[in-house]
Motif scaffolding. Sequence first.
Motif, PDB file in Angstrom:
ATOM      1  N   VAL A  15       1.324  -1.589  -0.389  1.00 11.50           N
ATOM      2  CA  VAL A  15       0.229  -0.465  -0.327  1.00 11.50           C
ATOM      3  C   VAL A  15       1.069   1.199   0.093  1.00 11.50           C
ATOM      4  O   VAL A  15       0.404   2.019  -1.054  1.00 11.50           O
ATOM      5  N   LEU A  16       2.235   1.556   0.247  1.00  9.90           N
ATOM      6  CA  LEU A  16       2.513   2.491   0.267  1.00  9.90           C
ATOM      7  C   LEU A  16       3.343   2.849  -0.600  1.00  9.90           C
ATOM      8  O   LEU A  16       3.904   3.828  -1.001  1.00  9.90           O
ATOM      9  N   VAL A  17       3.889   1.773  -1.032  1.00  7.93           N
ATOM     10  CA  VAL A  17       4.980   1.637  -1.889  1.00  7.93           C
ATOM     11  C   VAL A  17       3.504   2.420  -3.582  1.00  7.93           C
ATOM     12  O   VAL A  17       3.790   3.425  -3.975  1.00  7.93           O
ATOM     13  N   GLU A  18       2.491   1.313  -3.670  1.00 10.03           N
ATOM     14  CA  GLU A  18       1.673   1.327  -5.144  1.00 10.03           C
ATOM     15  C   GLU A  18       0.309   2.717  -4.758  1.00 10.03           C
ATOM     16  O   GLU A  18       0.089   3.734  -6.050  1.00 10.03           O
ATOM     17  N   THR A  19      -0.441   2.976  -3.574  1.00  9.51           N
ATOM     18  CA  THR A  19      -1.516   3.816  -3.033  1.00  9.51           C
ATOM     19  C   THR A  19      -0.637   5.340  -2.262  1.00  9.51           C
ATOM     20  O   THR A  19      -0.907   6.278  -3.300  1.00  9.51           O
ATOM     21  N   GLY A  20       0.374   5.393  -1.924  1.00 13.93           N
ATOM     22  CA  GLY A  20       1.088   6.382  -1.050  1.00 13.93           C
ATOM     23  C   GLY A  20       1.887   6.939  -2.013  1.00 13.93           C
ATOM     24  O   GLY A  20       2.121   7.856  -2.272  1.00 13.93           O
ATOM     25  N   ALA A  21       2.999   6.288  -2.376  1.00 16.92           N
ATOM     26  CA  ALA A  21       4.221   6.414  -3.436  1.00 16.92           C
ATOM     27  C   ALA A  21       3.805   7.043  -4.333  1.00 16.92           C
ATOM     28  O   ALA A  21       3.855   7.599  -6.232  1.00 16.92           O
ATOM     29  N   GLY A  22       2.851   5.957  -5.040  1.00 17.60           N
ATOM     30  CA  GLY A  22       2.567   6.285  -6.437  1.00 17.60           C
ATOM     31  C   GLY A  22       4.006   5.439  -7.311  1.00 17.60           C
ATOM     32  O   GLY A  22       3.498   6.221  -8.450  1.00 17.60           O
ATOM     33  N   LEU A  23       3.743   4.601  -7.063  1.00 18.87           N
ATOM     34  CA  LEU A  23       5.238   4.501  -7.353  1.00 18.87           C
ATOM     35  C   LEU A  23       5.089   3.940  -9.318  1.00 18.87           C
ATOM     36  O   LEU A  23       4.339   2.599  -9.154  1.00 18.87           O
ATOM     37  N   GLN A  24       5.855   4.044 -10.047  1.00 22.02           N
ATOM     38  CA  GLN A  24       5.380   3.206 -11.661  1.00 22.02           C
ATOM     39  C   GLN A  24       6.961   2.690 -12.668  1.00 22.02           C
ATOM     40  O   GLN A  24       7.713   2.923 -11.296  1.00 22.02           O
ATOM     41  N   PRO A  25       6.276   1.975 -13.056  1.00 24.86           N
ATOM     42  CA  PRO A  25       7.417   0.954 -13.123  1.00 24.86           C
ATOM     43  C   PRO A  25       8.574   2.087 -14.031  1.00 24.86           C
ATOM     44  O   PRO A  25       8.391   2.950 -15.342  1.00 24.86           O
ATOM     45  N   GLY A  26       9.946   1.434 -13.981  1.00 26.14           N
ATOM     46  CA  GLY A  26      10.757   2.667 -14.361  1.00 26.14           C
ATOM     47  C   GLY A  26      11.085   3.639 -13.401  1.00 26.14           C
ATOM     48  O   GLY A  26      12.028   4.222 -13.453  1.00 26.14           O
ATOM     49  N   GLY A  27      10.448   3.411 -12.301  1.00 27.24           N
ATOM     50  CA  GLY A  27      10.580   4.747 -11.495  1.00 27.24           C
ATOM     51  C   GLY A  27      11.862   4.620 -10.079  1.00 27.24           C
ATOM     52  O   GLY A  27      12.131   3.490 -10.119  1.00 27.24           O
ATOM     53  N   LYS A  28      12.565   5.937  -9.665  1.00 27.27           N
ATOM     54  CA  LYS A  28      13.350   5.827  -7.988  1.00 27.27           C
ATOM     55  C   LYS A  28      12.463   6.239  -6.810  1.00 27.27           C
ATOM     56  O   LYS A  28      11.642   6.687  -6.986  1.00 27.27           O
ATOM     57  N   LEU A  29      13.158   5.422  -6.157  1.00 26.32           N
ATOM     58  CA  LEU A  29      12.881   5.211  -4.596  1.00 26.32           C
ATOM     59  C   LEU A  29      13.276   6.150  -3.363  1.00 26.32           C
ATOM     60  O   LEU A  29      14.930   5.329  -3.529  1.00 26.32           O
ATOM     61  N   GLN A  30      13.297   6.385  -2.789  1.00 30.47           N
ATOM     62  CA  GLN A  30      14.125   6.962  -1.612  1.00 30.47           C
ATOM     63  C   GLN A  30      13.308   6.503  -0.506  1.00 30.47           C
ATOM     64  O   GLN A  30      11.895   7.349  -0.348  1.00 30.47           O
ATOM     65  N   ILE A  31      13.337   5.785   1.089  1.00 29.45           N
ATOM     66  CA  ILE A  31      13.516   5.158   2.127  1.00 29.45           C
ATOM     67  C   ILE A  31      14.274   6.037   2.941  1.00 29.45           C
ATOM     68  O   ILE A  31      15.554   5.521   3.018  1.00 29.45           O
ATOM     69  N   ASN A  32      13.376   6.793   3.701  1.00 25.31           N
ATOM     70  CA  ASN A  32      13.853   7.556   4.799  1.00 25.31           C
ATOM     71  C   ASN A  32      13.702   6.122   6.223  1.00 25.31           C
ATOM     72  O   ASN A  32      11.878   6.385   6.387  1.00 25.31           O
ATOM     73  N   ALA A  33      14.007   5.887   6.827  1.00 22.64           N
ATOM     74  CA  ALA A  33      13.654   5.009   7.736  1.00 22.64           C
ATOM     75  C   ALA A  33      14.492   4.558   9.729  1.00 22.64           C
ATOM     76  O   ALA A  33      15.725   5.096   9.098  1.00 22.64           O
ATOM     77  N   PRO A  34      13.943   4.387  10.188  1.00 26.38           N
ATOM     78  CA  PRO A  34      15.065   3.857  11.536  1.00 26.38           C
ATOM     79  C   PRO A  34      15.448   2.680  11.101  1.00 26.38           C
ATOM     80  O   PRO A  34      14.793   1.724  10.512  1.00 26.38           O
ATOM     81  N   ILE A  35      16.609   2.373  12.276  1.00 27.70           N
ATOM     82  CA  ILE A  35      17.346   1.248  12.198  1.00 27.70           C
ATOM     83  C   ILE A  35      16.177  -0.230  12.317  1.00 27.70           C
ATOM     84  O   ILE A  35      16.031  -0.777  11.612  1.00 27.70           O
TER      85      ILE A  35
END
Length: 414
Positions: A15-35
């Motif tokens: 849900v976070l990837v598809e609905t939240g960030a709306g990532l598309q094929p060929g897209g680039k993604l940066q994730i910021n997260a606690p360890i």
Amino acid sequence: MPRTFEEKLHEYARVLVETGAGLQPGGKLQINAPIEAAPLVREIVQEAYRLGALDVRVDWRDDQLERLRYVEGSREAALFIPDWAMEQAERMVDDGYARIGIRGDDPNLLSGVDGSLIAERTKRGAQLSEKVSAAVSGHLIDWTLGAMSTPAWARSVYPDLPEAEGVARLWEDIFTVSRINEDDPVAAWEAHVDRLARLTAYLNGQQFSAVHIRNAEGTDLTVGLADGHVWDGGALTGPTGNRTVPNMPTDEVFTAPHRDRVSGVAVASKPLSVRGTLISGIRMTFKDGKAVEVSAETGEETLRQLVETDEGASHLGEVALVPASAPVAQTGSLFNMTLFDENAASHIAMGRCYPTNVQGGGDAERLAAAGGNRSLIHVDWMIGSPTSDVDGLTAGGERVPLMRQGEWVVDAAK
């Protein structure tokens, strides 16, 4: 059959990837997260590559290292931010990386640390990251925020539970308010954002001159709205053309106040966690758009430093309406995290407005002329409650009921 925890975690990542960030094929993604979020981040990375991502970058953080910078480091160390770090962030914006932020903060992380030092570093960081902040607030890049149950956060929410039970309960809260427990989470999100779209369409059609919020807790606030204001909520479509949901959860519809047309009293209905400090009992009096009286029962020094960040910090950049029946509110918990608590109650934000909340707001001069506020900060705090009544005020002085006893009363909300 009930889903296992691992299955829910996978659905949450999807849900976070598809609905939240709306990532598309060929897209680039940066994730910021606690360890501590490594299991969730691995699921997100896996989902992103399965979707066809070209590149996925992860920026890990350990909040305890931030505390050590202040406690053990020199003043120079506390304030040092290398230029290359900001240059890297700006380059990723220029390269079109979508962003997923995972929150799991300890609300009391910086308790006991010199508040003026925190304020100075925060202000310097905001100044250096203005380009990135503008890209995020203007939705020039695709982004979303989610959450991760961590022991420190769980202790603040459920202090009477053993650590493992608290972490598990907080995870279940995250899954519930993020609609992961629905039979089809993606479909549930589609239905939810469609409802919010009907609400924003109604409000945009009305073009109220102001909204008036009052409740039994002491709030009696008239928020004049920016000229040509735009209500948003749920899903947004930015310049990339991708449909995204910036906050998960989200139950708000929001717009830009006019920086000089706010008057009355605002009283917090929930504590605010900001700069590693928990601020409770906030009360502000506004005149001609500016907070002229500021107080709090706890954390007042941090609050005052916040509204003194710059000239715009004492003005409003957002007013948001949230029903008392929203899923976050129904948990009955205080999450001590704005991402969650702002979706349990109507709220206002000190500081910067979102350019997308004003017609033509991408042009700085048009934004300012319309009454949009500029600042280095944007900090939400909650003023809504189950006793809140909200009216839309027309230019001719007519009152149109929008919410009664914390709930929507307009047909568009059904």
